[in-house]
Design a protein around this motif. Structure first.
Motif, PDB file in Angstrom:
ATOM      1  N   CYS A  30      13.092 -14.247  23.204  1.00 13.10           N
ATOM      2  CA  CYS A  30      11.693 -14.672  23.202  1.00 13.10           C
ATOM      3  C   CYS A  30      11.203 -14.685  24.640  1.00 13.10           C
ATOM      4  N   CYS A  58       3.301 -11.109  19.918  1.00 12.33           N
ATOM      5  CA  CYS A  58       2.849 -12.203  19.051  1.00 12.33           C
ATOM      6  C   CYS A  58       1.342 -12.365  18.999  1.00 12.33           C
ATOM      7  N   VAL A  75       6.193 -16.591  12.794  1.00  9.12           N
ATOM      8  CA  VAL A  75       7.394 -16.077  13.453  1.00  9.12           C
ATOM      9  C   VAL A  75       8.636 -16.449  12.643  1.00  9.12           C
ATOM     10  N   LEU A 114      10.533 -10.911  20.917  1.00  7.15           N
ATOM     11  CA  LEU A 114       9.247 -11.506  20.563  1.00  7.15           C
ATOM     12  C   LEU A 114       8.562 -11.884  21.863  1.00  7.15           C
ATOM     13  N   SER A 119       5.797 -17.659  21.250  1.00  5.07           N
ATOM     14  CA  SER A 119       6.802 -16.869  20.526  1.00  5.07           C
ATOM     15  C   SER A 119       8.037 -17.704  20.201  1.00  5.07           C
TER      16      SER A 119
END
Length: 195
Positions: A30, A58, A75, A114, A119
């Motif tokens: 992330c 995202c 998510v 991500l 995120s």
């Protein structure tokens, strides 16, 4: 961390590959932090140093400027099947049409990145191999956002900064990060991230 975003990307890639898989047979990075700090640039660099990596931005999972509160559950719905070895999916928000658009699938295994504000969340913390926090001064972020989106979006950016600040304070995202990157250092070195 070094200021060059390719060096940072290589270090993040090495770190996540050296650790056991966290997303079923795959791995999850992330890249979080406030808007305009340089997350998109770092995700592009990570994609370049890890061929075959899947990057999901995202901001395409948000339901417009008001979508930040619902992002964590979106998510979670994407990564939960991947953790079980099944295909995950997400639906793209079309900012111009102001509506949901096509659905994308993500195959299990491999590296999923991500990227974007929010995120990371506690709901997926046990699935994240590396959490990267990207930051730069607030006035620089605003300048980058206006340069990208236009002066007409200033009011949205001003409100967004308050919402993301509240989210990060509530979740303690920066404090939980494995890697912290200040992109002001990268800009001084001639590597100027903008996303």
């Amino acid at each position: 961390m070094p200021s060059d975003s390719y060096d940072v990307a290589r270090q993040v890639a090495d770190r996540v590959k050296a650790a056991p898989p966290t997303l079923g047979a795959g791995r999850l990075v992330c890249i979080d932090g406030p808007g305009g700090s340089g997350k998109t640039t770092l995700s592009e660099r990570l994609e370049a140093v890890v061929p075959g990596a899947t990057v999901v931005h995202c901001d395409e999972l948000l339901q417009g400027w008001d979508g930040l509160p619902g992002l964590a559950s979106t998510v979670e719905r994407l990564v939960t099947p991947l953790a079980a070895g099944r295909t995950g999916s997400w639906r793209r928000w079309d900012w111009l049409a102001d509506d949901w658009a096509e659905t994308h699938e993500v195959a299990p295994g491999g590296l999923l990145v991500l990227e974007g504000v929010g995120s990371w969340s506690p709901a997926i913390a046990d699935l994240v191999g590396v959490l990267v926090w990207v930051e730069v001064a607030s006035e620089v972020r605003l300048e980058r956002g206006i340069a990208r989106d236009g002066e007409g979006m200033r009011a949205h950016w001003e409100r967004w900064r308050l919402e993301e600040d509240a989210l990060f304070a509530r979740l303690g995202t920066r404090e939980r990060a494995d890697v912290v990157v200040d992109t002001a250092e990268a800009a001084r070195a001639g590597d100027s991230p903008s996303g």
